[in-house]
Design a protein around this motif. Structure first.
Motif, short mmCIF file in Angstrom:
data_model
loop_
_atom_site.label_atom_id
_atom_site.label_comp_id
_atom_site.label_asym_id
_atom_site.label_seq_id
_atom_site.Cartn_x
_atom_site.Cartn_y
_atom_site.Cartn_z
N GLY A 45 0.78 -1.23 0.00
CA GLY A 45 0.00 0.00 0.00
C GLY A 45 0.81 1.28 0.00
O GLY A 45 0.24 2.37 0.04
N SER A 60 -5.24 0.98 -3.66
CA SER A 60 -4.11 0.07 -3.87
C SER A 60 -4.69 -1.31 -4.15
O SER A 60 -5.27 -1.92 -3.25
CB SER A 60 -3.23 -0.01 -2.62
OG SER A 60 -2.78 1.27 -2.23
N CYS A 62 -3.26 -3.97 -4.38
CA CYS A 62 -2.58 -4.99 -3.56
C CYS A 62 -3.23 -5.11 -2.18
O CYS A 62 -2.97 -6.07 -1.46
CB CYS A 62 -1.09 -4.66 -3.40
SG CYS A 62 -0.75 -3.15 -2.46
N LEU A 63 -4.08 -4.16 -1.79
CA LEU A 63 -4.72 -4.21 -0.47
C LEU A 63 -6.24 -4.37 -0.57
O LEU A 63 -6.97 -3.94 0.32
CB LEU A 63 -4.37 -2.95 0.34
CG LEU A 63 -2.90 -2.72 0.68
CD1 LEU A 63 -2.74 -1.55 1.64
CD2 LEU A 63 -2.26 -3.97 1.27
N GLY B 33 -11.59 -1.99 6.23
CA GLY B 33 -11.01 -1.45 4.99
C GLY B 33 -9.82 -2.24 4.48
O GLY B 33 -9.38 -2.05 3.35
N GLY B 34 -9.26 -3.08 5.34
CA GLY B 34 -8.13 -3.92 4.93
C GLY B 34 -6.79 -3.20 4.85
O GLY B 34 -5.79 -3.80 4.48
N GLN B 35 -6.75 -1.94 5.22
CA GLN B 35 -5.50 -1.17 5.01
C GLN B 35 -4.44 -1.45 6.08
O GLN B 35 -3.28 -1.07 5.93
CB GLN B 35 -5.80 0.33 4.89
CG GLN B 35 -6.76 0.65 3.76
CD GLN B 35 -6.26 0.17 2.40
OE1 GLN B 35 -5.30 0.74 1.87
NE2 GLN B 35 -6.86 -0.88 1.85
N LEU B 38 -4.67 -6.29 5.41
CA LEU B 38 -4.14 -6.90 4.19
C LEU B 38 -2.62 -7.02 4.21
O LEU B 38 -2.08 -8.08 3.92
CB LEU B 38 -4.63 -6.16 2.95
CG LEU B 38 -5.80 -6.79 2.18
CD1 LEU B 38 -5.37 -8.02 1.40
CD2 LEU B 38 -6.94 -7.16 3.11
N PRO B 39 -1.88 -5.95 4.59
CA PRO B 39 -0.43 -6.13 4.68
C PRO B 39 -0.05 -7.23 5.69
O PRO B 39 0.87 -8.01 5.44
CB PRO B 39 0.09 -4.76 5.15
CG PRO B 39 -0.96 -3.79 4.76
CD PRO B 39 -2.26 -4.54 4.79
N THR B 42 -0.69 -10.56 3.82
CA THR B 42 0.19 -10.91 2.71
C THR B 42 1.64 -11.04 3.18
O THR B 42 2.43 -11.72 2.55
CB THR B 42 0.09 -9.90 1.55
OG1 THR B 42 0.35 -8.60 2.06
CG2 THR B 42 -1.28 -9.92 0.91
N ASN B 103 -1.89 7.78 2.57
CA ASN B 103 -2.05 8.40 1.27
C ASN B 103 -3.52 8.33 0.85
O ASN B 103 -4.34 7.74 1.57
CB ASN B 103 -1.15 7.71 0.24
CG ASN B 103 -1.37 6.20 0.20
OD1 ASN B 103 -2.51 5.75 0.10
ND2 ASN B 103 -0.30 5.43 0.28
N ARG B 105 -5.10 6.59 -1.20
CA ARG B 105 -5.66 5.24 -1.39
C ARG B 105 -5.99 4.61 -0.04
O ARG B 105 -7.00 3.91 0.10
CB ARG B 105 -4.67 4.37 -2.17
CG ARG B 105 -4.30 4.94 -3.53
CD ARG B 105 -3.39 4.01 -4.30
NE ARG B 105 -2.23 3.59 -3.53
CZ ARG B 105 -1.13 4.30 -3.34
NH1 ARG B 105 -1.01 5.50 -3.89
NH2 ARG B 105 -0.13 3.83 -2.62
N VAL B 106 -5.13 4.85 0.95
CA VAL B 106 -5.42 4.36 2.30
C VAL B 106 -6.69 5.01 2.82
O VAL B 106 -7.57 4.36 3.39
CB VAL B 106 -4.24 4.68 3.25
CG1 VAL B 106 -4.62 4.38 4.70
CG2 VAL B 106 -2.99 3.94 2.84
N LEU B 109 -10.17 3.65 1.54
CA LEU B 109 -10.69 2.36 2.03
C LEU B 109 -10.64 2.22 3.55
O LEU B 109 -11.46 1.51 4.14
CB LEU B 109 -9.93 1.20 1.38
CG LEU B 109 -10.08 1.07 -0.14
CD1 LEU B 109 -9.27 -0.11 -0.65
CD2 LEU B 109 -11.53 0.91 -0.54
#
Ligand SMILES: Cc1cc2nc3c(=O)[nH]c(=O)nc-3n(C[C@H](O)[C@H](O)[C@H](O)COP(=O)(O)OP(=O)(O)OC[C@H]3O[C@@H](n4cnc5c(N)ncnc54)[C@H](O)[C@@H]3O)c2cc1C
Ligand code: FES
Ligand code: FES
Lengths: 161, 292
Positions: A45, A60, A62-63, B33-35, B38-39, B42, B103, B105-106, B109
Motif C-alpha cells: 500500500g 491500492s 494490492c490491499l 477497509g483492509g488497510q 491486508l499487509p 500478505t 495516502n 488510497r489508504v 478504504l
C-alpha cells in the motif's frame, strides 16, 4: 479455503471468474485478467504502482481482496485510452518527459485522473499532495507535476508553490 | 506473497457477524477497509483460519447527530472524515486528523473502526478520539458495551475488544461554543505514520480564559496519552502562546516514549513539548475567532 464466483466490470467490459477469497485484486488483474499495466511494487500500500480506480476512487489493488470487487467497477490505465488514442494526461506525460522507466506511470496517471475529476484546475500544491502516495524513483517528480498541470490546462489561478 | 488461504464470510447483518465471530473464536479476523489487515495477511504476520468481511453491514456506515453527540459508524472511511461529509463537518478535529493518514488510497478504504481496533500507537484517530473524550461502542454475542476511549486502548496494538466483539461506532460529544481544535504532527515524509502528533481542544469562557483544555499525543507510548497536568494548569488562564509555552515547560509530560528505528525517546519527548504548545496555541486561536 473459500473459492467464489465474482463478476465485475474491467475497463467497461464484464468479467466473470472464480477466485480464491484470499487473492488480491492486484493478482486477479495481472494473473487472471492479463491486465499487466497494473504493476506490483511494494505489495503493502505504500508505492502506488498498483493503483486502480474502484468505483472511480484510486485504491491500492494490492490491499483489496478479490471478493470485494464483485459487482463493482474497476478501471486500469488502459481504461483511459479510447482505442489507440491516448488520454490527454498520457499525452502530457509524453510531451513533458514525465515517464522514464515507466513503472510508476500507470498509477501516477490514474491518481492524477481522479484528482482532475474532483478538481479540474488544481494548484501545484494540490497536485503534489494528491500524488504524495505514488513513488517515482526516476523523474524527481517535477516533470510529473508539470505534466498533470498541463493536462488540466489553464483555469483558476495557481499558487506557484 | 499471497496470504495463507482462509475461509471467507461476508455476513449480511451485525447479529449474524457477531454470532459468526462467537462460533469461530480466536481463529477469525474481522475485515473492514483492509488497510492494516491486508499487509499483515500478505506478509503472513497473521494467519487467521477465517476472515469475516464487514463490508455488507450498512448499519455500521451511519453517521448520526443526536443532540450534543455525534455517532460515527465503524465503517465510515477516512476520506469521508477528511471531507467532513454530512454531519461529520461538526467535528473539525476528526477532519484535520483524518487528512494526515497515509495516502489517498489508504484514506479511500481505511475506516475509523479499523483504525481504533488496530490501535497503532502512532495512528491519528485513536489519539483524536482520546482528545475528544469519545466513547467506543461495541457489540458481542453477550450484548453491547460502551467503553470510554481511556479504557479502550489497553496497550500496544491491544484494545478492550474481545475476540467475539465488533466495534460498531464511536460516540463523540460535539464541541460547545468558543471551542477551537488543532492537530500538529511531525513525520519524516508525506504519508508516513507520525513520529509524534498532538491533538488539542480548547474551550474559552466569555472573558477569553480557558474553560477547558484537552490534549492527547500519538507516538509517545503504547497508547494515546492525555496530558492531565497541562490540561488542569491551563484552566482560567488567558491562553497566549507564551503562557501556553510556560505551562507546558513547567509541567511533567505524562508520556513514556520509546526509542526505535524512527526516533529516540529523547527526541520524541522534545517533539511532544513543541507540538503540544503549537497545537494548544492554534486551538486557542481558533476558539478566540468565535468571539465572546
Ligand atoms: C501505506 C499505508 C500508510 C498508512 N499510514 C497511516 C497513518 O499515517 N496513520 C494511520 O493512522 N494509519 C495509517 N495506515 C493504516 C490505516 O489507517 C488503516 O486504515 C487503519 O489502521 C485500519 O483500518 P481498516 O478499516 O483498513 O481496518 P482493517 O485493516 O480491515 O482492520 C484492522 C484491524 O482491526 C480489526 N477490525 C477492523 N474493523 C473492526 C471492527 N469494526 N470491529 C472489530 N475489529 C475490527 C481487524 O480485524 C484488524 O485486526 C496506513 C496504512 C497503509 C497501508
Ligand atoms: S504494490 Fe500496491 S501500493 Fe505498492
Ligand atoms: S518513471 Fe521510473 S519510477 Fe517513475
Amino acid at each position: 479455503m473459500t473459492e467464489l464466483a465474482i463478476a465485475f466490470t474491467l475497463n467497461g467490459e464484464r468479467r466473470a471468474l472464480r477466485v480464491p477469497a484470499h487473492r488480491t485484486l492486484l493478482h486477479v488483474l495481472r494473473d487472471d485478467c492479463g491486465a499487466v499495466e497494473v504493476k506490483e511494487g511494494c505489495g503493502e500500500g505504500v508505492c502506488g504502482t498498483c493503483t486502480v480506480l474502484l468505483d472511480g476512487e484510486p485504491v491500492s489493488s494490492c490491499l483489496v481482496l478479490a471478493p470485494r470487487v464483485a459487482g463493482r467497477d474497476v478501471v486500469t490505465l488502459r481504461g483511459l485510452c479510447e482505442g489507440d488514442a491516448l488520454h490527454p494526461l498520457q499525452e502530457a506525460f509524453v510531451a513533458h518527459g514525465a515517464a522514464q522507466c515507466g513503472f510508476c506511470t500507470p498509477g501516477m496517471i490514474l491518481t492524477a485522473y481522479a484528482l482532475l475529476r474532483e478538481r479540474p484546475h488544481p494548484t501545484r500544491a494540490d497536485v503534489r499532495r494528491a500524488i504524495a502516495g505514488n513513488l517515482c524513483r526516476c523523474t524527481g517528480y517535477t516533470k510529473i507535476v508539470d505534466a498533470i498541470l498541463a493536462a488540466a490546462g489553464p483555469g483558476e489561478p495557481r499558487d506557484g508553490a | 506473497m499471497p496470504a495463507v488461504p482462509f475461509d471467507y464470510h461476508a455476513p449480511a447483518t451485525l447479529a449474524e457477524a457477531v454470532s459468526l465471530l462467537g462460533s469461530l473464536g480466536e481463529d477469525a479476523k474481522p475485515l473492514a477497509g483492509g488497510q492494516s489487515l491486508l499487509p499483515l495477511l500478505t506478509l503472513r504476520l497473521v494467519r487467521p483460519r477465517a476472515v469475516v468481511d464487514l463490508h455488507r453491514l450498512d448499519e455500521l456506515r451511519a453517521v448520526r447527530r443526536d443532540g450534543g453527540t455525534l455517532e460515527v459508524g465503524a465503517l465510515v472511511r477516512h476520506r469521508a472524515l477528511e471531507r467532513g461529509e454530512g454531519p461529520l463537518v461538526l467535528c473539525p478535529l476528526l477532519q484535520e486528523a483524518a487528512a494526515l493518514i497515509g495516502n489517498v488510497r489508504v484514506r479511500a478504504l481505511g475506516t475509523i473502526g479499523g483504525s481504533l481496533a488496530h490501535a497503532d500507537p502512532a495512528a491519528e484517530l485513536p489519539a483524536a478520539v482520546r482528545a475528544l473524550d469519545g466513547t467506543i461502542l461495541v457489540q458481542g454475542a453477550a450484548g453491547a458495551r460502551a467503553i470510554p476511549a481511556e479504557e479502550f486502548f489497553a496497550g500496544l496494538l491491544t484494545t478492550a475488544l474481545r475476540p467475539d466483539e465488533l466495534l460498531t461506532a464511536v460516540r463523540l460529544p460535539l464541541p460547545g461554543p468558543r471551542t477551537g481544535h488543532a492537530v500538529e504532527e511531525f513525520s519524516r515524509r508525506a504519508g508516513d505514520f507520525a513520529i509524534v502528533a498532538a491533538f488539542a481542544v480548547v474551550q474559552l469562557d466569555a472573558a477569553g480564559r480557558v474553560a477547558a483544555a484537552r490534549v492527547a499525543l500519538a507516538g509517545c507510548g503504547p497508547t494515546p496519552r492525555r496530558l492531565d497536568a497541562v490540561e488542569r494548569a491551563l484552566v482560567g488562564l488567558a491562553p497566549s502562546e507564551e503562557e501556553i509555552r510556560r505551562v507546558v515547560a513547567h509541567r511533567p509530560l505524562e508520556i513514556e516514549p520509546d526509542s526505535d528505528v524512527h526516533a529516540s525517546a529523547a527526541y520524541r519527548r522534545h517533539l511532544a513539548g513543541v507540538l503540544t504548545v503549537r497545537a494548544l496555541a492554534r486551538a486557542a486561536a481558533g476558539a478566540r475567532a468565535f468571539g465572546p
